[in-house]
Design an enzyme around this catalytic site. Structure first.
Site, PDB file in Angstrom:
ATOM      1  N   PHE A  57       0.507  -0.840  -0.153  1.00 13.83           N
ATOM      2  CA  PHE A  57       0.249   0.613   0.032  1.00 13.83           C
ATOM      3  C   PHE A  57       1.191   1.222  -0.032  1.00 13.83           C
ATOM      4  O   PHE A  57       0.591   1.692   1.295  1.00 13.83           O
ATOM      5  CB  PHE A  57      -1.158   0.158   1.020  1.00 13.83           C
ATOM      6  CG  PHE A  57      -1.781  -0.714   0.795  1.00 13.83           C
ATOM      7  CD1 PHE A  57      -2.933  -1.275   0.547  1.00 13.83           C
ATOM      8  CD2 PHE A  57      -1.703  -1.852   1.742  1.00 13.83           C
ATOM      9  CE1 PHE A  57      -3.617  -2.767   0.532  1.00 13.83           C
ATOM     10  CE2 PHE A  57      -2.643  -3.091   1.991  1.00 13.83           C
ATOM     11  CZ  PHE A  57      -3.705  -3.427   0.973  1.00 13.83           C
ATOM     12  N   CYS A  58       1.620   1.518  -0.890  1.00 14.89           N
ATOM     13  CA  CYS A  58       2.747   2.446  -1.015  1.00 14.89           C
ATOM     14  C   CYS A  58       2.782   3.541  -2.803  1.00 14.89           C
ATOM     15  O   CYS A  58       2.486   2.308  -3.411  1.00 14.89           O
ATOM     16  CB  CYS A  58       4.222   1.766  -0.579  1.00 14.89           C
ATOM     17  SG  CYS A  58       5.468   2.882  -1.012  1.00 14.89           S
ATOM     18  N   GLY A  59       3.000   4.376  -2.680  1.00 12.33           N
ATOM     19  CA  GLY A  59       2.368   5.083  -3.909  1.00 12.33           C
ATOM     20  C   GLY A  59       3.563   4.530  -4.804  1.00 12.33           C
ATOM     21  O   GLY A  59       3.212   4.365  -6.472  1.00 12.33           O
TER      22      GLY A  59
END
Length: 182
Positions: A57-59
């Site tokens: 859940f990271c850019g």
């Protein structure tokens, strides 16, 4: 966090490399993400190794696709990408099974991934502690990368901003792949 330190902990008969031929940086054993069974990193001795801390859940999570493409493109020349999921930046809260399912179903990840562990600070897994000590850098965020030469030297570290298709990064990988194993 399921990890075992030292190649000696793994069955020597099951390994392609023994501790005496395995570079110190690879003398660690970690549980695989898919089945949580131990896997010695010594089996990658003689290969160019790219170690990456990952998160779902990271850019930078779309880098999984580029890392898989890199692994596929250069595997036959001796590259292996190793993924280490971490919640150090509060972006990997899932279970090992959830992480494995996400990586495979969303990005088709086939490169070796290991169970979730810490990659920085006093709680860091032994490989990342050693990488930090040797390189002088610790992951500043998810998808931080360490390039390890065939002889076990840590060649370079790359920020999360360095994508797997970055020209300079690819040049560095290809340069290491061009070095013939002894």
């Amino acid at each position: 966090m399921a990890l075992i330190s030292g190649c000696a902990a793994a069955s020597a008969a099951a390994q392609d490399a023994t501790p005496s031929t395995c570079p110190a940086i690879l003398q660690h054993t970690f549980a695989r993400l898919q089945d949580e069974k131990p896997q010695a990193l010594c089996q990658y001795a003689g290969k160019v190794v790219l170690v990456v801390n990952t998160a779902s859940f990271c850019g930078f999570t779309p880098q999984y696709k580029g890392l898989e493409a890199l692994d596929q493109k250069y595997r036959s020349r001796g590259l292996v990408v190793l993924g280490f999921p971490s919640n150090d930046f509060a972006q990997e809260s899932g279970s090992n099974k959830e992480i494995a399912d996400f990586c495979e179903s969303t990005f088709g990840v086939k490169f070796p991934m290991f169970t979730k562990s810490s990659v920085r600070g006093p709680q860091a897994n032994p490989l990342f502690k050693e990488l930090a000590q040797v390189s002088g850098t610790t992951p500043k965020w998810n998808f931080y990368k360490y390039l390890i030469a065939r002889d076990g030297r840590v060649v370079e570290s790359y920020s999360s901003l360095t994508s797997p298709d970055d020209r300079g990064f690819i040049r560095d990988v290809e340069k290491q792949l061009a070095v013939n194993p002894d």
